[in-house]
Design a protein around this motif. Structure first.
Motif, PDB file in Angstrom:
ATOM      1  N   ALA A 172      -4.808  13.102   8.370  1.00 45.04           N
ATOM      2  CA  ALA A 172      -5.332  12.278   7.227  1.00 45.04           C
ATOM      3  C   ALA A 172      -6.074  11.274   8.206  1.00 45.04           C
ATOM      4  O   ALA A 172      -5.694  10.877   9.316  1.00 45.04           O
ATOM      5  N   LYS A 173      -7.148  10.650   7.584  1.00 49.99           N
ATOM      6  CA  LYS A 173      -7.926   9.463   8.224  1.00 49.99           C
ATOM      7  C   LYS A 173      -6.878   8.316   8.231  1.00 49.99           C
ATOM      8  O   LYS A 173      -6.970   7.631   9.279  1.00 49.99           O
ATOM      9  N   SER A 174      -6.308   7.981   6.943  1.00 49.25           N
ATOM     10  CA  SER A 174      -5.288   6.819   7.094  1.00 49.25           C
ATOM     11  C   SER A 174      -4.161   7.269   5.986  1.00 49.25           C
ATOM     12  O   SER A 174      -4.331   8.125   5.013  1.00 49.25           O
ATOM     13  N   VAL A 175      -2.981   6.658   6.382  1.00 43.88           N
ATOM     14  CA  VAL A 175      -1.885   6.925   5.267  1.00 43.88           C
ATOM     15  C   VAL A 175      -1.409   5.517   4.879  1.00 43.88           C
ATOM     16  O   VAL A 175      -0.945   4.856   5.826  1.00 43.88           O
ATOM     17  N   LYS A 176      -1.763   5.060   3.649  1.00 48.11           N
ATOM     18  CA  LYS A 176      -1.213   3.815   3.342  1.00 48.11           C
ATOM     19  C   LYS A 176       0.029   3.831   2.282  1.00 48.11           C
ATOM     20  O   LYS A 176       0.180   5.098   1.415  1.00 48.11           O
ATOM     21  N   THR A 177       0.972   3.127   2.187  1.00 49.69           N
ATOM     22  CA  THR A 177       2.342   3.190   1.390  1.00 49.69           C
ATOM     23  C   THR A 177       2.498   2.322   0.272  1.00 49.69           C
ATOM     24  O   THR A 177       2.249   0.993   0.585  1.00 49.69           O
TER      25      THR A 177
END
Ligand code: IMP
Ligand code: MG
Length: 191
Positions: free
Chosen positions: A123-128
């Motif tokens: 993934a390019k980014s993973v935010k939560t």
């Protein structure tokens, strides 16, 4: 009125949750995610995810939606410590901005496991985004990007969350008044 309603103390009511979801969606949209994939962690986050996704739609975002079913709990309230995948997502996450959605961040193991998994897949980014954060119970270091509410150190139910498979249907987050229940099943109420 449900027969056991008198045993539930409301912590976050429907209206409070709905307003918070709109604000969270605005925060998420402000980061301008691209090719957004929302990954909801089953089962506990299904109601929060359903409301948050519709709030994201109202901001103009067009996320795709996936589900991963993780388990870190036995029946009852005691964490087993290790997380297993009961059902995986189907989409390719490579190069995408992913928003991981869960109900509660407690030890942090569940969200950390899911975040590491999706990052490792490219993934390019993973935010939560978590509806509730219980401070003081963290076993691994993780800082959620979006938090609905800080939750007292009690076992909560409703709005998707269960105790032994019950109470998920409640439209609010509550605490069971456990005077007439097995005291070993519940955490001691905190501050
Ligand atoms: P963690 O892995 O310890 O952060 O635990 C997070 C998971 O445990 C959540 O996704 C919930 O499914 C579950 N959990 C933790 N606390 C509660 C609670 O008070 N009520 C219901 N489920 C909980
Ligand atoms: Mg969960």
């Amino acid at each position: 009125m449900m027969s056991n309603a008198h045993r539930i103390r409301v912590l976050f009511d429907e209206d409070t949750i709905a307003k918070r979801n709109e604000a969270l969606a605005q925060e998420i949209a402000a980061a301008k995610p691209e090719n957004l994939l929302v990954v909801a962690v089953l089962k506990g986050s299904f109601m929060f995810a359903a409301d948050l996704i519709r709030a994201l739609h109202r901001t103009g975002l067009t996320p795709q939606v996936e589900f991963v079913h993780l388990s870190s709990y036995l029946d009852g309230t005691v964490s087993t410590g290790n997380v297993t995948i009961l059902r995986d997502i189907e989409s390719d996450v490579r190069g995408r901005d992913v928003l991981l959605v869960d109900d509660i961040l407690e030890s942090g193991r569940t969200v950390t496991f899911a975040k590491d998994l999706i990052m490792a897949r490219g993934a390019k980014s993973v935010k939560t985004a978590v509806l509730l954060e219980k401070p003081g119970k963290r076993a691994v270091q993780i800082h959620p990007d979006y938090v609905g509410f800080t939750c007292p150190d009690v076992f909560v139910i409703g709005y998707g969350m269960d105790v032994a498979h019950s109470y998920r249907q409640l439209p609010y987050v509550g605490v069971l008044d456990h005077h007439d229940k097995d005291p070993d099943l519940f955490d001691k109420p905190g501050a």
